[in-house]
Design a protein around this motif. Sequence first.
Motif, PDB file in Angstrom:
ATOM      1  N   ARG A 206       0.556  -3.282  -6.062  1.00 20.64           N
ATOM      2  CA  ARG A 206       0.141  -3.005  -4.675  1.00 20.64           C
ATOM      3  C   ARG A 206      -0.019  -4.317  -3.912  1.00 20.64           C
ATOM      4  O   ARG A 206       0.487  -4.476  -2.796  1.00 20.64           O
ATOM      5  CB  ARG A 206      -1.172  -2.218  -4.677  1.00 20.64           C
ATOM      6  CG  ARG A 206      -1.700  -1.855  -3.322  1.00 20.64           C
ATOM      7  CD  ARG A 206      -3.061  -1.125  -3.484  1.00 20.64           C
ATOM      8  NE  ARG A 206      -3.540  -0.608  -2.230  1.00 20.64           N
ATOM      9  CZ  ARG A 206      -4.238  -1.320  -1.331  1.00 20.64           C
ATOM     10  NH1 ARG A 206      -4.515  -2.588  -1.562  1.00 20.64           N
ATOM     11  NH2 ARG A 206      -4.638  -0.760  -0.211  1.00 20.64           N
ATOM     12  N   GLU A 207      -0.707  -5.283  -4.520  1.00 19.72           N
ATOM     13  CA  GLU A 207      -0.894  -6.600  -3.887  1.00 19.72           C
ATOM     14  C   GLU A 207       0.435  -7.325  -3.727  1.00 19.72           C
ATOM     15  O   GLU A 207       0.676  -7.987  -2.717  1.00 19.72           O
ATOM     16  CB  GLU A 207      -1.871  -7.454  -4.703  1.00 19.72           C
ATOM     17  CG  GLU A 207      -3.300  -6.966  -4.656  1.00 19.72           C
ATOM     18  CD  GLU A 207      -3.830  -6.806  -3.233  1.00 19.72           C
ATOM     19  OE1 GLU A 207      -3.681  -7.753  -2.422  1.00 19.72           O
ATOM     20  OE2 GLU A 207      -4.373  -5.731  -2.918  1.00 19.72           O
ATOM     21  N   TYR A 208       1.286  -7.199  -4.731  1.00 15.57           N
ATOM     22  CA  TYR A 208       2.622  -7.800  -4.650  1.00 15.57           C
ATOM     23  C   TYR A 208       3.360  -7.277  -3.426  1.00 15.57           C
ATOM     24  O   TYR A 208       3.941  -8.054  -2.659  1.00 15.57           O
ATOM     25  CB  TYR A 208       3.401  -7.490  -5.941  1.00 15.57           C
ATOM     26  CG  TYR A 208       4.895  -7.719  -5.825  1.00 15.57           C
ATOM     27  CD1 TYR A 208       5.449  -8.963  -6.101  1.00 15.57           C
ATOM     28  CD2 TYR A 208       5.741  -6.678  -5.441  1.00 15.57           C
ATOM     29  CE1 TYR A 208       6.820  -9.171  -5.993  1.00 15.57           C
ATOM     30  CE2 TYR A 208       7.110  -6.883  -5.328  1.00 15.57           C
ATOM     31  CZ  TYR A 208       7.643  -8.122  -5.589  1.00 15.57           C
ATOM     32  OH  TYR A 208       8.994  -8.331  -5.473  1.00 15.57           O
TER      33      TYR A 208
ATOM     34  N   ASP B 163      -4.650  -1.513 -13.620  1.00 16.26           N
ATOM     35  CA  ASP B 163      -4.637  -2.925 -13.234  1.00 16.26           C
ATOM     36  C   ASP B 163      -3.232  -3.367 -12.818  1.00 16.26           C
ATOM     37  O   ASP B 163      -3.060  -4.021 -11.787  1.00 16.26           O
ATOM     38  CB  ASP B 163      -5.157  -3.784 -14.392  1.00 16.26           C
ATOM     39  CG  ASP B 163      -5.306  -5.239 -14.002  1.00 16.26           C
ATOM     40  OD1 ASP B 163      -5.918  -5.516 -12.947  1.00 16.26           O
ATOM     41  OD2 ASP B 163      -4.804  -6.100 -14.755  1.00 16.26           O
TER      42      ASP B 163
ATOM     43  N   ASP C 246      -5.711   3.276  -4.853  1.00 17.09           N
ATOM     44  CA  ASP C 246      -5.841   3.375  -3.396  1.00 17.09           C
ATOM     45  C   ASP C 246      -4.460   3.245  -2.784  1.00 17.09           C
ATOM     46  O   ASP C 246      -3.668   2.402  -3.217  1.00 17.09           O
ATOM     47  CB  ASP C 246      -6.728   2.243  -2.850  1.00 17.09           C
ATOM     48  CG  ASP C 246      -8.167   2.375  -3.312  1.00 17.09           C
ATOM     49  OD1 ASP C 246      -8.630   3.521  -3.485  1.00 17.09           O
ATOM     50  OD2 ASP C 246      -8.818   1.334  -3.513  1.00 17.09           O
TER      51      ASP C 246
ATOM     52  N   SER D 289       3.652   0.346   2.491  1.00 14.83           N
ATOM     53  CA  SER D 289       2.962   1.628   2.337  1.00 14.83           C
ATOM     54  C   SER D 289       3.908   2.696   1.783  1.00 14.83           C
ATOM     55  O   SER D 289       3.566   3.430   0.849  1.00 14.83           O
ATOM     56  CB  SER D 289       2.394   2.072   3.688  1.00 14.83           C
ATOM     57  OG  SER D 289       1.857   3.359   3.601  1.00 14.83           O
TER      58      SER D 289
ATOM     59  N   LEU E 274       2.179  -6.023  -0.709  1.00 12.20           N
ATOM     60  CA  LEU E 274       1.553  -6.475   0.535  1.00 12.20           C
ATOM     61  C   LEU E 274       1.945  -7.916   0.886  1.00 12.20           C
ATOM     62  O   LEU E 274       1.808  -8.326   2.045  1.00 12.20           O
ATOM     63  CB  LEU E 274       0.031  -6.351   0.448  1.00 12.20           C
ATOM     64  CG  LEU E 274      -0.501  -4.919   0.476  1.00 12.20           C
ATOM     65  CD1 LEU E 274      -1.981  -4.888   0.125  1.00 12.20           C
ATOM     66  CD2 LEU E 274      -0.245  -4.278   1.838  1.00 12.20           C
ATOM     67  N   ASN E 275       2.446  -8.667  -0.093  1.00 11.24           N
ATOM     68  CA  ASN E 275       2.799 -10.075   0.147  1.00 11.24           C
ATOM     69  C   ASN E 275       4.272 -10.385  -0.130  1.00 11.24           C
ATOM     70  O   ASN E 275       4.683 -11.538  -0.003  1.00 11.24           O
ATOM     71  CB  ASN E 275       1.922 -10.978  -0.729  1.00 11.24           C
ATOM     72  CG  ASN E 275       0.463 -10.810  -0.384  1.00 11.24           C
ATOM     73  OD1 ASN E 275       0.042 -11.064   0.732  1.00 11.24           O
ATOM     74  ND2 ASN E 275      -0.321 -10.340  -1.358  1.00 11.24           N
TER      75      ASN E 275
ATOM     76  N   ASN F  81      -2.397  -1.853  -9.437  1.00  6.63           N
ATOM     77  CA  ASN F  81      -3.099  -2.536  -8.344  1.00  6.63           C
ATOM     78  C   ASN F  81      -2.475  -3.907  -8.054  1.00  6.63           C
ATOM     79  O   ASN F  81      -2.395  -4.318  -6.894  1.00  6.63           O
ATOM     80  CB  ASN F  81      -4.588  -2.688  -8.666  1.00  6.63           C
ATOM     81  CG  ASN F  81      -5.333  -1.381  -8.461  1.00  6.63           C
ATOM     82  OD1 ASN F  81      -4.974  -0.571  -7.598  1.00  6.63           O
ATOM     83  ND2 ASN F  81      -6.368  -1.167  -9.241  1.00  6.63           N
ATOM     84  N   LYS F  82      -2.016  -4.584  -9.091  1.00  6.04           N
ATOM     85  CA  LYS F  82      -1.342  -5.871  -8.884  1.00  6.04           C
ATOM     86  C   LYS F  82      -0.003  -5.660  -8.175  1.00  6.04           C
ATOM     87  O   LYS F  82       0.404  -6.476  -7.338  1.00  6.04           O
ATOM     88  CB  LYS F  82      -1.142  -6.596 -10.210  1.00  6.04           C
ATOM     89  CG  LYS F  82      -2.432  -7.177 -10.758  1.00  6.04           C
ATOM     90  CD  LYS F  82      -2.222  -7.842 -12.098  1.00  6.04           C
ATOM     91  CE  LYS F  82      -3.549  -8.389 -12.616  1.00  6.04           C
ATOM     92  NZ  LYS F  82      -3.443  -8.866 -13.997  1.00  6.04           N
TER      93      LYS F  82
ATOM     94  N   ILE G  60      -1.806   2.375   0.390  1.00  6.53           N
ATOM     95  CA  ILE G  60      -1.726   1.379   1.453  1.00  6.53           C
ATOM     96  C   ILE G  60      -1.644   2.156   2.764  1.00  6.53           C
ATOM     97  O   ILE G  60      -0.715   2.944   2.955  1.00  6.53           O
ATOM     98  CB  ILE G  60      -0.486   0.472   1.283  1.00  6.53           C
ATOM     99  CG1 ILE G  60      -0.564  -0.302  -0.028  1.00  6.53           C
ATOM    100  CG2 ILE G  60      -0.353  -0.482   2.470  1.00  6.53           C
ATOM    101  CD1 ILE G  60       0.692  -1.103  -0.358  1.00  6.53           C
TER     102      ILE G  60
ATOM    103  N   TYR H 125       4.879   1.883  -1.906  1.00 10.81           N
ATOM    104  CA  TYR H 125       3.794   2.150  -2.856  1.00 10.81           C
ATOM    105  C   TYR H 125       3.577   3.658  -3.017  1.00 10.81           C
ATOM    106  O   TYR H 125       3.305   4.139  -4.110  1.00 10.81           O
ATOM    107  CB  TYR H 125       2.509   1.453  -2.409  1.00 10.81           C
ATOM    108  CG  TYR H 125       1.471   1.357  -3.497  1.00 10.81           C
ATOM    109  CD1 TYR H 125       1.741   0.712  -4.689  1.00 10.81           C
ATOM    110  CD2 TYR H 125       0.211   1.907  -3.329  1.00 10.81           C
ATOM    111  CE1 TYR H 125       0.789   0.620  -5.689  1.00 10.81           C
ATOM    112  CE2 TYR H 125      -0.755   1.817  -4.323  1.00 10.81           C
ATOM    113  CZ  TYR H 125      -0.452   1.173  -5.505  1.00 10.81           C
ATOM    114  OH  TYR H 125      -1.393   1.098  -6.485  1.00 10.81           O
TER     115      TYR H 125
END
Length: 176
Positions: free
Chosen positions: A61-63, A55, A111, A83, A65-66, A58-59, A113, A86
């Motif tokens: 990863r989202e961080y 978890d 997953d 990418s 991306l933004n 994955n957070k 990027i 990560y």
Amino acid sequence: VNERYDFFDKYKLKADFLEYFRNQLRKHDPKWEFVYLHFSNFVHGKCTFEELDIDLCNKFREYLLNAKQLKHSNRPISLNSASGYYSTFRGLLKIAYRDKWLRENINDYLDKIEPQDVKKEYLTLDEVKQLAVTPCDIPVLKAASLFACLTGLRISDILNLQWEDFAIAPDQGYCL
């Protein structure tokens, strides 16, 4: 003995993951430092191995991306940088698993990027020849530009060059 019978050393779970990450920086290229700084910002400077799970990854990863760039805080990180960062982070997780700091290989559940294809702009040979004969008021700028064209090095790589990066090649020329 604990690890042999699937008990995990509680000391390892309480250990500082960021300290482990910092120690790994010395063994790798400069990109690892950017990844470290972004992860440290993400976890507000504190993260133990116990907190490191799917978890959280994955957070992160989202961080990425933004997130904004570290040097230019008004610009977002490009998708390809996210990418690469990560991928580097996942490589660290694999090393931590191999070093027995993690009970399981978290990478199996993450997953990546996907990077975008990038159209690279480059000069043709005729354009490089034209550049070579074009007068320039700043000789070092012209030399650096031609050096970049002939070696294919990025500006960031050229700026980081040190004299010790050069060596005599077998044909008695220089190499990096």
